[in-house]
Design a protein around this motif. Structure first.
Motif, PDB file in Angstrom:
ATOM      1  N   MET A  13       0.849  -1.184   0.000  1.00 23.93           N
ATOM      2  CA  MET A  13       0.000   0.000   0.000  1.00 23.93           C
ATOM      3  C   MET A  13       0.890   1.241   0.000  1.00 23.93           C
ATOM      4  O   MET A  13       2.037   1.207   0.431  1.00 23.93           O
ATOM      5  CB  MET A  13      -0.926   0.005   1.218  1.00 23.93           C
ATOM      6  N   THR A  14       0.329   2.331  -0.435  1.00 22.64           N
ATOM      7  CA  THR A  14       1.063   3.582  -0.532  1.00 22.64           C
ATOM      8  C   THR A  14       0.559   4.542   0.532  1.00 22.64           C
ATOM      9  O   THR A  14      -0.651   4.706   0.714  1.00 22.64           O
ATOM     10  CB  THR A  14       0.869   4.210  -1.920  1.00 22.64           C
ATOM     11  N   PHE A  15       1.470   5.194   1.244  1.00 23.34           N
ATOM     12  CA  PHE A  15       1.083   6.164   2.259  1.00 23.34           C
ATOM     13  C   PHE A  15       0.658   7.467   1.597  1.00 23.34           C
ATOM     14  O   PHE A  15       1.207   7.874   0.568  1.00 23.34           O
ATOM     15  CB  PHE A  15       2.254   6.431   3.208  1.00 23.34           C
ATOM     16  N   ASN A  16      -0.322   8.115   2.203  1.00 23.03           N
ATOM     17  CA  ASN A  16      -0.628   9.477   1.787  1.00 23.03           C
ATOM     18  C   ASN A  16       0.554  10.359   2.175  1.00 23.03           C
ATOM     19  O   ASN A  16       0.987  10.345   3.336  1.00 23.03           O
ATOM     20  CB  ASN A  16      -1.911   9.966   2.467  1.00 23.03           C
ATOM     21  N   PRO A  17       1.111  11.112   1.231  1.00 22.73           N
ATOM     22  CA  PRO A  17       2.365  11.830   1.496  1.00 22.73           C
ATOM     23  C   PRO A  17       2.327  12.762   2.704  1.00 22.73           C
ATOM     24  O   PRO A  17       3.339  12.940   3.390  1.00 22.73           O
ATOM     25  CB  PRO A  17       2.595  12.620   0.195  1.00 22.73           C
ATOM     26  N   ASN A  18       1.155  13.362   2.973  1.00 20.54           N
ATOM     27  CA  ASN A  18       1.070  14.318   4.081  1.00 20.54           C
ATOM     28  C   ASN A  18       0.575  13.698   5.380  1.00 20.54           C
ATOM     29  O   ASN A  18       0.312  14.407   6.358  1.00 20.54           O
ATOM     30  CB  ASN A  18       0.177  15.492   3.701  1.00 20.54           C
ATOM     31  N   ALA A  19       0.441  12.372   5.426  1.00 24.15           N
ATOM     32  CA  ALA A  19       0.042  11.717   6.681  1.00 24.15           C
ATOM     33  C   ALA A  19       1.152  11.870   7.717  1.00 24.15           C
ATOM     34  O   ALA A  19       2.345  11.837   7.391  1.00 24.15           O
ATOM     35  CB  ALA A  19      -0.247  10.245   6.433  1.00 24.15           C
ATOM     36  N   ASN A  20       0.755  12.034   8.959  1.00 22.18           N
ATOM     37  CA  ASN A  20       1.714  12.208  10.050  1.00 22.18           C
ATOM     38  C   ASN A  20       2.003  10.855  10.702  1.00 22.18           C
ATOM     39  O   ASN A  20       1.158  10.294  11.382  1.00 22.18           O
ATOM     40  CB  ASN A  20       1.141  13.179  11.084  1.00 22.18           C
ATOM     41  N   ILE A  21       3.216  10.334  10.480  1.00 26.43           N
ATOM     42  CA  ILE A  21       3.587   9.034  11.051  1.00 26.43           C
ATOM     43  C   ILE A  21       4.510   9.176  12.254  1.00 26.43           C
ATOM     44  O   ILE A  21       5.018   8.176  12.769  1.00 26.43           O
ATOM     45  CB  ILE A  21       4.266   8.138   9.992  1.00 26.43           C
ATOM     46  N   SER A  22       4.718  10.407  12.709  1.00 27.05           N
ATOM     47  CA  SER A  22       5.732  10.644  13.744  1.00 27.05           C
ATOM     48  C   SER A  22       5.410   9.952  15.063  1.00 27.05           C
ATOM     49  O   SER A  22       6.305   9.714  15.884  1.00 27.05           O
ATOM     50  CB  SER A  22       5.903  12.153  13.984  1.00 27.05           C
ATOM     51  N   GLY A  23       4.141   9.606  15.281  1.00 32.00           N
ATOM     52  CA  GLY A  23       3.771   8.940  16.530  1.00 32.00           C
ATOM     53  C   GLY A  23       3.922   7.436  16.500  1.00 32.00           C
ATOM     54  O   GLY A  23       3.611   6.764  17.495  1.00 32.00           O
ATOM     55  N   GLY A  24       4.399   6.880  15.394  1.00 32.14           N
ATOM     56  CA  GLY A  24       4.558   5.435  15.306  1.00 32.14           C
ATOM     57  C   GLY A  24       5.577   4.894  16.289  1.00 32.14           C
ATOM     58  O   GLY A  24       6.591   5.534  16.567  1.00 32.14           O
ATOM     59  N   LYS A  25       5.291   3.707  16.821  1.00 35.18           N
ATOM     60  CA  LYS A  25       6.220   3.060  17.749  1.00 35.18           C
ATOM     61  C   LYS A  25       7.243   2.263  16.951  1.00 35.18           C
ATOM     62  O   LYS A  25       6.973   1.148  16.503  1.00 35.18           O
ATOM     63  CB  LYS A  25       5.465   2.116  18.689  1.00 35.18           C
ATOM     64  N   ALA A  26       8.413   2.843  16.766  1.00 29.89           N
ATOM     65  CA  ALA A  26       9.484   2.151  16.061  1.00 29.89           C
ATOM     66  C   ALA A  26      10.802   2.800  16.439  1.00 29.89           C
ATOM     67  O   ALA A  26      10.898   4.024  16.527  1.00 29.89           O
ATOM     68  CB  ALA A  26       9.278   2.197  14.552  1.00 29.89           C
ATOM     69  N   SER A  27      11.800   1.967  16.676  1.00 27.76           N
ATOM     70  CA  SER A  27      13.131   2.443  17.028  1.00 27.76           C
ATOM     71  C   SER A  27      14.171   1.677  16.229  1.00 27.76           C
ATOM     72  O   SER A  27      13.976   0.500  15.909  1.00 27.76           O
ATOM     73  CB  SER A  27      13.402   2.256  18.528  1.00 27.76           C
ATOM     74  N   LYS A  28      15.262   2.338  15.916  1.00 20.30           N
ATOM     75  CA  LYS A  28      16.393   1.693  15.248  1.00 20.30           C
ATOM     76  C   LYS A  28      17.464   1.417  16.302  1.00 20.30           C
ATOM     77  O   LYS A  28      17.890   2.314  17.018  1.00 20.30           O
ATOM     78  CB  LYS A  28      16.966   2.581  14.148  1.00 20.30           C
ATOM     79  N   ARG A  29      17.871   0.162  16.404  1.00 21.75           N
ATOM     80  CA  ARG A  29      18.858  -0.235  17.402  1.00 21.75           C
ATOM     81  C   ARG A  29      20.204  -0.433  16.742  1.00 21.75           C
ATOM     82  O   ARG A  29      20.315  -1.070  15.696  1.00 21.75           O
ATOM     83  CB  ARG A  29      18.417  -1.526  18.100  1.00 21.75           C
ATOM     84  N   GLY A  30      21.230   0.121  17.371  1.00 23.26           N
ATOM     85  CA  GLY A  30      22.583  -0.066  16.887  1.00 23.26           C
ATOM     86  C   GLY A  30      23.005  -1.519  16.970  1.00 23.26           C
ATOM     87  O   GLY A  30      22.433  -2.320  17.716  1.00 23.26           O
ATOM     88  N   ARG A  31      24.018  -1.876  16.220  1.00 19.71           N
ATOM     89  CA  ARG A  31      24.437  -3.267  16.114  1.00 19.71           C
ATOM     90  C   ARG A  31      25.060  -3.776  17.402  1.00 19.71           C
ATOM     91  O   ARG A  31      25.907  -3.132  18.004  1.00 19.71           O
ATOM     92  CB  ARG A  31      25.443  -3.422  14.972  1.00 19.71           C
ATOM     93  N   ASN A  32      24.609  -4.977  17.845  1.00 22.77           N
ATOM     94  CA  ASN A  32      25.299  -5.720  18.893  1.00 22.77           C
ATOM     95  C   ASN A  32      26.412  -6.538  18.255  1.00 22.77           C
ATOM     96  O   ASN A  32      26.254  -7.101  17.175  1.00 22.77           O
ATOM     97  CB  ASN A  32      24.347  -6.668  19.624  1.00 22.77           C
ATOM     98  N   THR A  33      27.522  -6.637  18.936  1.00 25.44           N
ATOM     99  CA  THR A  33      28.659  -7.362  18.356  1.00 25.44           C
ATOM    100  C   THR A  33      28.613  -8.842  18.631  1.00 25.44           C
ATOM    101  O   THR A  33      29.349  -9.609  18.037  1.00 25.44           O
ATOM    102  CB  THR A  33      29.976  -6.803  18.904  1.00 25.44           C
ATOM    103  N   GLY A  34      27.753  -9.294  19.527  1.00 23.76           N
ATOM    104  CA  GLY A  34      27.701 -10.722  19.837  1.00 23.76           C
ATOM    105  C   GLY A  34      26.284 -11.197  19.959  1.00 23.76           C
ATOM    106  O   GLY A  34      25.356 -10.410  20.087  1.00 23.76           O
ATOM    107  N   ILE A  35      26.097 -12.516  19.933  1.00 22.38           N
ATOM    108  CA  ILE A  35      24.749 -13.066  20.066  1.00 22.38           C
ATOM    109  C   ILE A  35      24.724 -14.172  21.112  1.00 22.38           C
ATOM    110  O   ILE A  35      24.126 -15.206  20.934  1.00 22.38           O
ATOM    111  CB  ILE A  35      24.229 -13.585  18.715  1.00 22.38           C
ATOM    112  N   ALA A  36      25.434 -13.937  22.211  1.00 25.44           N
ATOM    113  CA  ALA A  36      25.450 -14.921  23.278  1.00 25.44           C
ATOM    114  C   ALA A  36      24.579 -14.437  24.417  1.00 25.44           C
ATOM    115  O   ALA A  36      24.438 -13.251  24.658  1.00 25.44           O
ATOM    116  CB  ALA A  36      26.879 -15.135  23.774  1.00 25.44           C
ATOM    117  N   VAL A  37      24.002 -15.376  25.145  1.00 24.52           N
ATOM    118  CA  VAL A  37      23.188 -15.035  26.300  1.00 24.52           C
ATOM    119  C   VAL A  37      23.524 -16.009  27.407  1.00 24.52           C
ATOM    120  O   VAL A  37      23.791 -17.189  27.166  1.00 24.52           O
ATOM    121  CB  VAL A  37      21.678 -15.086  25.961  1.00 24.52           C
ATOM    122  N   GLY A  38      23.520 -15.500  28.637  1.00 21.79           N
ATOM    123  CA  GLY A  38      23.861 -16.360  29.758  1.00 21.79           C
ATOM    124  C   GLY A  38      22.740 -17.313  30.107  1.00 21.79           C
ATOM    125  O   GLY A  38      21.685 -17.328  29.480  1.00 21.79           O
ATOM    126  N   GLY A  39      22.946 -18.121  31.149  1.00 25.40           N
ATOM    127  CA  GLY A  39      21.951 -19.105  31.549  1.00 25.40           C
ATOM    128  C   GLY A  39      20.812 -18.483  32.322  1.00 25.40           C
ATOM    129  O   GLY A  39      20.672 -17.277  32.405  1.00 25.40           O
TER     130      GLY A  39
END
Length: 291
Positions: A1-27
């Protein structure tokens, strides 16, 4: 779908997370949460478990994503715009369906690997909803995988279908469905499959109504769906069917291990939601032969 160009999306819940260097997790709790997520949503995350802890990465709020025009130009802004539409849709739909809706905490866009309330995850995990922290996670490079490896036709609505599906899992969490259906079973009529098909149905319901969902100023977020965009959404649903994925990754199909439903089922239930609305999405209480 195409967004209406003048729609206000600033209230959307979305964040960009910086890269983690590892993918390990403890017990302990992290491992348990990761296992529970695997059982809830049929995603095998256990290979990510290892030793050590990784520092949390910082999040940015995608402040540059303000309008529908931004969403039409940039996939990360498109995710933010979709979240704004989905939040307002479910806030209204929950009143019609008779339950108290609380939105997810966030939609996290990450790069390669990240920490979550369910343990650590990588791009290989695919998009998922984590019940403990009520957050949706996706590395948007998944969309390249969807097209290149699993044969989706792609397109903006196909991308937003994925987010709408995961948002459907959050709705299931609010309703207590995820907790009540956790039994670790797999197969064509398992609770795991029923939960996934319901999320597809919820995604279809949002898609049908998305062009009528307004921002705070009354401007619809999205323009009416086209036939080509509808086919893109169906293509995305079909591309993540158990049979399609197993054939692509294993060379054979094993119905006893199904956790998400076949390509045919996933497109069928998306259509049910699209044509009949969210109140028709009761996949949990119908006979197996009708799934």
């Amino acid at each position: 779908m195409t967004f209406n160009p003048n729609a206000n999306i600033s209230g959307g819940k979305a964040s960009k997370r910086g890269r983690n260097t590892g993918i390990a997790v403890g017990g302990g709790v992290g491992v348990l949460a990761l296992f529970l997520l695997s059982q809830f949503l049929g995603v095998d995350l256990t290979g990510l478990v290892g030793g050590g802890q990784q520092p949390a990465a910082s999040d940015s709020s995608l402040e540059q994503c303000r309008t529908g025009a931004d969403a039409n130009e940039n996939v990360e802004c498109r995710m933010k715009g979709a979240s704004a539409s989905l939040e307002r849709y479910w806030a209204a739909e929950s009143t019609e369906l008779g339950f108290d809706y609380v939105g997810p905490n966030d939609l996290i866009l990450f790069d390669q690997a990240t920490t979550t309330g369910c343990g650590n995850a990588s791009s290989a995990t695919g998009p998922f909803y984590c019940p403990p922290d009520q957050t949706i996670y996706i590395d948007v490079s998944f969309y390249d995988e969807l097209r290149g490896r699993f044969g989706s036709s792609g397109g903006p609505l196909a991308e937003m279908y994925v987010i709408a599906h995961e948002w459907g899992h959050h709705v299931q969490s609010v309703l207590g469905i995820l907790e009540s259906t956790q039994d670790g079973q797999t197969g064509p009529a398992s609770n795991a499959v029923r939960v996934e098909l319901q999320a597809d149905c919820f995604a279809g319901a949002w898609t049908a109504n998305a062009s009528q969902v307004p921002d705070e100023s009354g401007v619809p977020f999205l323009q009416p769906i086209t036939e080509a965009q509808y086919r893109d959404a169906l293509s995305a649903a079909a591309s993540v069917g158990d049979d399609r994925i197993q054939e692509a990754t294993q060379g054979q199909v094993d119905p006893h291990s199904f956790t998400h439903g076949t390509s045919e089922q996933r497109t069928a239930w998306f259509k049910v939601g699209y044509e009949q609305g969210a109140d028709a999405c009761d996949t949990l209480n119908i006979p197996a032969e009708n799934l």
